[in-house]
Scaffold this motif. Sequence first.
Motif, short mmCIF file in Angstrom:
data_model
loop_
_atom_site.label_atom_id
_atom_site.label_comp_id
_atom_site.label_asym_id
_atom_site.label_seq_id
_atom_site.Cartn_x
_atom_site.Cartn_y
_atom_site.Cartn_z
N PHE A 1 1.06 -1.33 0.12
CA PHE A 1 -0.07 -0.19 -0.04
C PHE A 1 0.88 1.14 -0.03
N ALA B 1 0.63 3.99 -2.86
CA ALA B 1 0.31 5.21 -2.38
C ALA B 1 1.61 6.29 -2.82
N SER C 1 1.58 6.97 -6.52
CA SER C 1 0.55 7.88 -6.96
C SER C 1 1.08 9.16 -6.61
N MET D 1 -5.76 12.10 4.00
CA MET D 1 -5.46 10.88 3.64
C MET D 1 -5.70 9.68 4.28
N THR E 1 -8.00 6.76 2.71
CA THR E 1 -7.73 5.18 3.01
C THR E 1 -8.82 4.36 3.71
N SER F 1 -2.13 13.45 -3.96
CA SER F 1 -3.25 12.62 -4.79
C SER F 1 -4.26 12.56 -3.94
N ILE G 1 -6.48 7.54 -3.68
CA ILE G 1 -6.07 7.00 -2.25
C ILE G 1 -7.26 5.91 -1.91
N TYR H 1 -6.83 2.84 -3.59
CA TYR H 1 -5.66 2.01 -3.07
C TYR H 1 -5.95 1.60 -1.74
N GLY H 2 -6.81 2.18 -0.87
CA GLY H 2 -7.06 1.91 0.42
C GLY H 2 -8.05 0.86 0.44
N VAL I 1 0.07 6.25 6.31
CA VAL I 1 -0.09 7.33 5.57
C VAL I 1 1.12 8.29 6.02
N VAL J 1 4.15 7.91 3.80
CA VAL J 1 4.18 8.20 2.29
C VAL J 1 4.01 9.82 2.41
N SER K 1 -2.89 6.16 -11.31
CA SER K 1 -3.80 6.23 -10.27
C SER K 1 -4.94 7.48 -10.66
#
Length: 457
Positions: A18, A22, A25, A63, A67, A237, A243, A246-247, A260, A263, A331
Amino acid sequence: MADQQTAVLGVWAGRSTFILAAAGSAVGLGNLWKFSFVTGEYGGGAFVLVYLVCIALIGIPIMMAETALGRQGRQSPMASMRKLARGSDVSRHWSLLGWMGVLTGFLILSFYSVIAGWALAFTWDLGVGNLRGFTGEQVGTHFDALVADPVKLTGWHTLFMVLIALVVARGVHKGLESSVRVIMPLLLVLLIVLLGYSMIATDQFGRALSFLFSLNFSTLTWEAVLAAMGQSFFALSLGMGAIMVYGAYMPNDASIGSAVMTVAILNSVIALVVGMVIFPIALANGVEPSAGPRLLFVSLPAAFGQMPGGQIFGTLFFMLVSLAALSSSISLIEPLVAWTVERFLMSRVVAATIVSALIWLMGMGTVFSFNVWSGEEYQCFGMTVFELLDFVTAKIMLPLGGLLTAIFASWIMKRSVIYKALNLSLARFNLWRALCRVIIPVCVCVMFAVSLYKALT
Ligand code: PFF
């Protein structure tokens, strides 16, 4: 249990995947190209400070919310939002948030691809030695000739869109995971090499550092604050469901908070290091920090032209910029392709082709912004098509999407559900909730109100 849903779309191999996806992205043209030129335009340190505050107080909580919503919904953003709205007994119109995200992705990718096309063009030019020994001024002339030529720009934009369509048509999982695993570490290593170069070979490192980090609030206008906020959404993003998607693939037991944070920190460090690389080189080559979108493309090739092994490093660097742009683009386009497949029951290949072709067409507006449509008669509110798209997406649509996400997660969803979904300690959860319930809505609404007031007066 509500948070033990099985993903409809699959699950990442683990938390690290992940983070990689992330980061793939998030890290893109926003850090490598846009951050330094907007910092240059808005005067340096004070802008950077506001940007970092926005990342910490607005970006990270949103974020986390995105997620968690994705992991809770386990579907595409539209379907997840509809499901979560139903679970909270509120209007299913919340799924419009997913739609707005798809539209935002469409608009962003249309100009993103043109800029990524510049990176491809420079990869080629450096690779074949076209820029060997060029000074900053000569690279500037070369850059101007590229953007003034609609045929060349169209060619590179087309090539980039074809690359995206190919990756997306084949399905993103395998390609994405393995490519990000290689791109990120290589990019970091190259940035460190370049940082060494700017420190040693230019005598401008100190000046650049003081530009980046010394706080001069006299340059900090409302417009700069809005730009910093928009940039924090763009860079992470946020606000368009990327996101969230992706979550949706994230395993249930992985910690959202630390993933998070990783990232966001990686993303900000990369942006700052790029700034520390670009500004000394730009200053040493007579390129002003306020040079605008050409900053990266004019300053770095000049440095590569002078350094030993510059041809190889330069080619590799712009190739990595192109690849980082590609992983971000995936993404941006994936939600739209996934929806087209679902809605019209077509194959991924056909859906990817149609969607890419439409985005390509829209991108022609940006291609022409730099040449045939650059004149005032083609501008709207004093902006070219490219500037308008950038403004509407980064400064309106992403913050609005992020604001609605924060409101949904903190005001609309049942406290117990989101508490479980986020899986934070009580103190951290309360902090997250206060930021999403109060601080973020106040900041975003104040920014909108001020911009509207400025636009009307
Ligand atoms: N974060 C990407 C960048 O900084 O280049 C751009 C981006 C990708 C924005 C995906 C929004 C998004 F959903």
